[in-house]
Structures are given as C-alpha cells and as structure tokens.
Design a protein around this motif. Sequence first.
Motif, PDB file in Angstrom:
ATOM      1  N   SER A  84      20.351  17.065  28.226  1.00 12.32           N
ATOM      2  CA  SER A  84      21.071  18.238  27.733  1.00 12.32           C
ATOM      3  C   SER A  84      22.547  18.229  28.098  1.00 12.32           C
ATOM      4  CB  SER A  84      20.424  19.517  28.279  1.00 12.32           C
ATOM      5  OG  SER A  84      19.127  19.666  27.776  1.00 12.32           O
ATOM      6  N   GLU A  85      22.931  17.359  29.010  1.00 10.92           N
ATOM      7  CA  GLU A  85      24.315  17.363  29.493  1.00 10.92           C
ATOM      8  C   GLU A  85      25.177  16.311  28.803  1.00 10.92           C
ATOM      9  OE1 GLU A  85      23.292  16.679  33.532  1.00 10.92           O
ATOM     10  OE2 GLU A  85      22.029  18.485  33.546  1.00 10.92           O
ATOM     11  N   LEU A  86      24.553  15.454  28.001  1.00  9.10           N
ATOM     12  CA  LEU A  86      25.282  14.377  27.337  1.00  9.10           C
ATOM     13  C   LEU A  86      25.855  14.839  25.999  1.00  9.10           C
ATOM     14  CD1 LEU A  86      22.573  11.592  27.857  1.00  9.10           C
ATOM     15  CD2 LEU A  86      24.655  11.914  29.228  1.00  9.10           C
ATOM     16  N   TYR A  87      26.923  14.191  25.525  1.00  8.99           N
ATOM     17  CA  TYR A  87      27.409  14.257  24.151  1.00  8.99           C
ATOM     18  C   TYR A  87      27.606  15.705  23.667  1.00  8.99           C
ATOM     19  CZ  TYR A  87      25.338   9.755  25.143  1.00  8.99           C
ATOM     20  OH  TYR A  87      24.981   8.591  25.767  1.00  8.99           O
ATOM     21  N   CYS A  88      26.738  16.187  22.773  1.00 10.57           N
ATOM     22  CA  CYS A  88      26.889  17.567  22.312  1.00 10.57           C
ATOM     23  C   CYS A  88      26.725  18.557  23.463  1.00 10.57           C
ATOM     24  CB  CYS A  88      25.880  17.880  21.208  1.00 10.57           C
ATOM     25  SG  CYS A  88      26.312  17.200  19.584  1.00 10.57           S
ATOM     26  N   GLY A  89      25.916  18.207  24.440  1.00 14.49           N
ATOM     27  CA  GLY A  89      25.755  19.080  25.598  1.00 14.49           C
ATOM     28  C   GLY A  89      27.023  19.173  26.424  1.00 14.49           C
ATOM     29  N   HIS A  90      27.789  18.089  26.466  1.00 10.43           N
ATOM     30  CA  HIS A  90      29.071  18.096  27.164  1.00 10.43           C
ATOM     31  C   HIS A  90      30.104  18.897  26.379  1.00 10.43           C
ATOM     32  CE1 HIS A  90      32.353  16.644  29.685  1.00 10.43           C
ATOM     33  NE2 HIS A  90      33.013  16.357  28.580  1.00 10.43           N
ATOM     34  N   SER A  91      30.109  18.722  25.067  1.00 10.04           N
ATOM     35  CA  SER A  91      31.077  19.418  24.218  1.00 10.04           C
ATOM     36  C   SER A  91      30.745  20.899  24.066  1.00 10.04           C
ATOM     37  CB  SER A  91      31.117  18.773  22.827  1.00 10.04           C
ATOM     38  OG  SER A  91      31.468  17.405  22.911  1.00 10.04           O
TER      39      SER A  91
END
Length: 282
Positions: free
Chosen positions: A115-122
Amino acid sequence: MQTIITIDELRSVLTPLRRQGLRIALVPTMGNLHAGHIRLVEEAVKKADIVVASIFVNPLQFGANEDLDKYPRTLDADKLKLESAGCSFLFTPSDQEIYPEGRNTQTLVEVPGLSELYCGHSRPGHFVGVATVVCKLFNIVQPDIAFFGKKDFQQLRVIRKMVADLCIPIEIVGIPIVRADSGLALSSRNGYLSAEELTAASQMHQVLLACSDKIHQGERSYRELEDSALTLLEKAGFKRDYLRIVRQEDLLAAQADDTKLVILAAAYMGHTRLIDNVEIDL
C-alpha cells in the motif's frame, strides 16, 4: 435488476439465495460506468448465478485535494447499463450507511508494504481507504467471487493480499484492461480530458508498449528503460508521477532473472491523473 440502498435489505435478499446454494458474485464500482466496468459484470454473469454490483464513491480513498466532490455521478445511466449486462442487484449505499459513526472513528484495514508503493506513495492513505471499503463490502455481500479490473494493477494486488492475509473465503478475479480504439485505458476520469488531451493521453499506452518491446528483445537495464520511458511521456505532454518495471507477484523492482513483470505508470495529463500498465511474461 433490483436497487438496494441499505445493508439490512441487501442481506435479507441475499441470505435465502445463498442458502439455496446459488453462487454470488460482487462487482464493486464507484459508478460513472464505462465498457470496462460492464466487462466485469459480463464476466461475473458467466461465473455466478447472482451478480451484485455496488456503486459507492468512497470518500475514505480520496485525499484532501483530490476530486471527491467533482467525481462524476451518473446513477440513472449506470442502472441501464448494469441491467442490460445482466446484473441482479445494485447496491447504492449512502456515506452514512457505510460509515454510520463517521469516517474519523472507522476501523481501518491496511495492507502494509504494497500500500505504500507507487500510487500509495503519491496518494497517501488511498489504499487504506480502498482496503477498508472493499473489506466492508465483502462482509456485507459475502460473495463467493469478486471481479476487479486490471487497470489498477496495484489495487488488485492489495486486495488479493488482504484476502489471503485475512483468510477471506472469496475468489478474486482480475479482468484485462478495456481500451479505447486509441489504446487509452478506459477510466471514469477520462471525462475530465479535453479532446486535445484525450489524443495526447493515448501516448501513455504506446510508451508502455515500446518499453515492453525492448524487454522482449532482451533489454534488461530496467532503470534506464524507466528513465527513457518517463522522458517520452513528458515529450507527449504528460507530467510524470512514476513509471516502474516490477515483478507481478510483489511489485518490487524487477531483476534481470525475473520472468513475470508488469510496467506500472501514472502521470498527469493537464490536471487529470491517469494510470496504466502492461504485463510481460518472459
């Protein structure tokens, strides 16, 4: 097709059908349905006796400065499309029905890592909102099978992991991306684009395909491929968010010996954030 707005009514309708041994499918949506959504319903009709579609614009997955208030809502048109596709029940709950004590005290479901990667970061908190509402819908409907589009590949991976980790007895089916003739992945947010932006936005898919072709031809300098693809997106008029070549299984950075990959991309065309992906099996 019957439209239902409360959890109690939906449960009272589905319980006797479940007791009859009928197979129940769920297609969760936020409405403003396009051909990609309808493909999910059509596939659900093939694999289940009863198909429940939900339309709920989930405020928990929108950030403070995102498009919750202007997100397109087209319920009457959506109903016609769902009925034509063979949907059995449409569940259209209110915010109060899903979050009766308010969102600030709602128990949250979080899938860490993914959940914290890619879209989760943005979009911080986005996948917590997604996982929470999907888990609630699973508990409300108690389907045997649920259908999600592969356009949001990361979302699909988050939901699969949530189901596995929480031992939820539901089969998750991912359905391939439905595209316009231009190659642009269908999205409710495409409606925000001007005619000129729509034409330019189709280049995202072309950039991903070109990157995929290079990988199939033997290129394994993945970080260099990512950088060159992002540069091409910018030349096409996009403002970059991310483009990553990752493993399908866990979405971690692809290595030279990995065989099942996916290119994930997100970028802004004007003020509209678009996502797309291309799967690669070597």
